[in-house]
Design a protein around this motif. Structure first.
Motif, PDB file in Angstrom:
ATOM      1  N   VAL A   1      47.932 123.081  49.974  1.00  0.00           N
ATOM      2  CA  VAL A   1      48.083 124.195  49.030  1.00  0.00           C
ATOM      3  C   VAL A   1      49.577 124.442  48.786  1.00  0.00           C
ATOM      4  O   VAL A   1      50.020 124.587  47.637  1.00  0.00           O
ATOM      5  CB  VAL A   1      47.377 125.466  49.539  1.00  0.00           C
ATOM      6  CG1 VAL A   1      47.733 126.673  48.682  1.00  0.00           C
ATOM      7  CG2 VAL A   1      45.871 125.262  49.590  1.00  0.00           C
ATOM      8  N   LEU A   2      50.355 124.470  49.868  1.00  0.00           N
ATOM      9  CA  LEU A   2      51.803 124.662  49.726  1.00  0.00           C
ATOM     10  C   LEU A   2      52.449 123.526  48.940  1.00  0.00           C
ATOM     11  O   LEU A   2      53.362 123.752  48.141  1.00  0.00           O
ATOM     12  CB  LEU A   2      52.458 124.766  51.106  1.00  0.00           C
ATOM     13  CG  LEU A   2      52.147 126.027  51.905  1.00  0.00           C
ATOM     14  CD1 LEU A   2      52.662 125.890  53.333  1.00  0.00           C
ATOM     15  CD2 LEU A   2      52.746 127.246  51.225  1.00  0.00           C
TER      16      LEU A   2
ATOM     17  N   GLY B   1      58.558 122.758  39.098  1.00  0.00           N
ATOM     18  CA  GLY B   1      58.496 122.252  37.723  1.00  0.00           C
ATOM     19  C   GLY B   1      58.329 120.746  37.669  1.00  0.00           C
ATOM     20  O   GLY B   1      58.582 120.118  36.647  1.00  0.00           O
ATOM     21  N   GLY B   2      57.931 120.162  38.735  1.00  0.00           N
ATOM     22  CA  GLY B   2      57.739 118.711  38.851  1.00  0.00           C
ATOM     23  C   GLY B   2      57.634 118.364  40.317  1.00  0.00           C
ATOM     24  O   GLY B   2      57.628 119.253  41.178  1.00  0.00           O
ATOM     25  N   PRO B   3      57.574 117.091  40.621  1.00  0.00           N
ATOM     26  CA  PRO B   3      57.402 116.712  42.030  1.00  0.00           C
ATOM     27  C   PRO B   3      58.613 117.098  42.883  1.00  0.00           C
ATOM     28  O   PRO B   3      59.752 117.028  42.432  1.00  0.00           O
ATOM     29  CB  PRO B   3      57.220 115.195  41.978  1.00  0.00           C
ATOM     30  CG  PRO B   3      57.783 114.770  40.676  1.00  0.00           C
ATOM     31  CD  PRO B   3      57.644 115.934  39.746  1.00  0.00           C
ATOM     32  N   MET B   4      58.309 117.518  44.098  1.00  0.00           N
ATOM     33  CA  MET B   4      59.382 117.771  45.059  1.00  0.00           C
ATOM     34  C   MET B   4      59.940 116.416  45.487  1.00  0.00           C
ATOM     35  O   MET B   4      59.177 115.473  45.721  1.00  0.00           O
ATOM     36  CB  MET B   4      58.852 118.551  46.269  1.00  0.00           C
ATOM     37  CG  MET B   4      58.396 119.950  45.906  1.00  0.00           C
ATOM     38  SD  MET B   4      57.814 120.896  47.317  1.00  0.00           S
ATOM     39  CE  MET B   4      56.259 120.067  47.679  1.00  0.00           C
ATOM     40  N   LEU B   5      61.244 116.311  45.574  1.00  0.00           N
ATOM     41  CA  LEU B   5      61.892 115.034  45.858  1.00  0.00           C
ATOM     42  C   LEU B   5      62.452 114.995  47.273  1.00  0.00           C
ATOM     43  O   LEU B   5      62.982 115.988  47.771  1.00  0.00           O
ATOM     44  CB  LEU B   5      63.021 114.775  44.857  1.00  0.00           C
ATOM     45  CG  LEU B   5      62.606 114.720  43.387  1.00  0.00           C
ATOM     46  CD1 LEU B   5      63.836 114.595  42.503  1.00  0.00           C
ATOM     47  CD2 LEU B   5      61.641 113.574  43.130  1.00  0.00           C
TER      48      LEU B   5
ATOM     49  N   GLY C   1      54.367 124.182  45.664  1.00  0.00           N
ATOM     50  CA  GLY C   1      55.779 123.785  45.606  1.00  0.00           C
ATOM     51  C   GLY C   1      56.086 122.930  44.392  1.00  0.00           C
ATOM     52  O   GLY C   1      57.115 123.114  43.729  1.00  0.00           O
ATOM     53  N   ASN C   2      55.194 121.981  44.089  1.00  0.00           N
ATOM     54  CA  ASN C   2      55.393 121.153  42.899  1.00  0.00           C
ATOM     55  C   ASN C   2      55.357 122.005  41.631  1.00  0.00           C
ATOM     56  O   ASN C   2      56.133 121.781  40.704  1.00  0.00           O
ATOM     57  CB  ASN C   2      54.333 120.053  42.820  1.00  0.00           C
ATOM     58  CG  ASN C   2      54.619 118.910  43.768  1.00  0.00           C
ATOM     59  OD1 ASN C   2      55.754 118.681  44.164  1.00  0.00           O
ATOM     60  ND2 ASN C   2      53.586 118.193  44.151  1.00  0.00           N
ATOM     61  N   ALA C   3      54.471 122.993  41.598  1.00  0.00           N
ATOM     62  CA  ALA C   3      54.366 123.873  40.428  1.00  0.00           C
ATOM     63  C   ALA C   3      55.628 124.721  40.283  1.00  0.00           C
ATOM     64  O   ALA C   3      56.175 124.858  39.186  1.00  0.00           O
ATOM     65  CB  ALA C   3      53.131 124.760  40.544  1.00  0.00           C
TER      66      ALA C   3
ATOM     67  N   VAL D   1      66.274 123.324  46.683  1.00  0.00           N
ATOM     68  CA  VAL D   1      65.930 124.481  47.507  1.00  0.00           C
ATOM     69  C   VAL D   1      64.418 124.637  47.663  1.00  0.00           C
ATOM     70  O   VAL D   1      63.930 124.906  48.760  1.00  0.00           O
ATOM     71  CB  VAL D   1      66.556 125.768  46.917  1.00  0.00           C
ATOM     72  CG1 VAL D   1      66.107 126.993  47.677  1.00  0.00           C
ATOM     73  CG2 VAL D   1      68.068 125.669  46.905  1.00  0.00           C
ATOM     74  N   THR D   2      63.690 124.464  46.576  1.00  0.00           N
ATOM     75  CA  THR D   2      62.228 124.616  46.653  1.00  0.00           C
ATOM     76  C   THR D   2      61.644 123.646  47.668  1.00  0.00           C
ATOM     77  O   THR D   2      60.820 124.028  48.508  1.00  0.00           O
ATOM     78  CB  THR D   2      61.576 124.384  45.276  1.00  0.00           C
ATOM     79  OG1 THR D   2      62.115 125.302  44.346  1.00  0.00           O
ATOM     80  CG2 THR D   2      60.063 124.533  45.348  1.00  0.00           C
ATOM     81  N   THR D   3      62.064 122.405  47.609  1.00  0.00           N
ATOM     82  CA  THR D   3      61.545 121.387  48.526  1.00  0.00           C
ATOM     83  C   THR D   3      61.898 121.729  49.963  1.00  0.00           C
ATOM     84  O   THR D   3      61.048 121.627  50.858  1.00  0.00           O
ATOM     85  CB  THR D   3      62.087 119.996  48.153  1.00  0.00           C
ATOM     86  OG1 THR D   3      61.832 119.749  46.777  1.00  0.00           O
ATOM     87  CG2 THR D   3      61.441 118.910  48.995  1.00  0.00           C
TER      88      THR D   3
END
Length: 130
Positions: free
Chosen positions: A21-22, A31-35, A26-28, A103-105
């Protein structure tokens, strides 16, 4: 030993559900895949969802094995297990700071580590009480 491995596996599966779920959240947010930057590679790649599953379940099973060994060969398995878990948690907490891009990742991966550690430790120590 088997009950501790099962407890670790259950904790890992519960962590997998929350962490997936996280992952999608996180991808949402990202705004795209976490790198992430894999060790030994020059570039970044999208964080594969199967790694979320592997890195949630495998530590649970390994923690169950560790607790089973400590329970058999030591007088204070809980204290030793918690000390080892704390050290591993701190070391694993540093990995997203090195490998994650953005930061999101970083935040999502750190929260995932907390989820795995919390659920696995909780399940194993609950099994030890019974």
């Amino acid at each position: 030993m088997v009950k501790f491995i099962q407890a670790g596996l259950i904790g890992g599966v519960l962590a997998t559900i929350i962490n997936l779920v996280l992952y999608f959240l996180g991808n949402a947010i990202n705004g795209g895949p976490m790198l992430v930057k894999p060790p030994g590679q020059a570039g970044t790649i999208p964080l594969p969802f199967f790694m979320v599953i592997v890195m949630s379940v495998v530590p649970g099973v390994l923690a169950g094995v560790l607790y089973g060994i400590l329970n058999r060969f030591t007088a204070r398995p809980n204290a030793i297990f918690l000390a080892i878990a704390a050290i591993i948690f701190i070391l694993m907490f540093m990995n997203p700071l090195i490998a994650a891009q953005g930061v999101t990742t970083i935040v999502v991966l750190e929260v995932m580590h907390v989820v795995v550690a919390g659920l696995v430790i909780w399940r194993i120590l609950s099994a030890a009480k019974n």
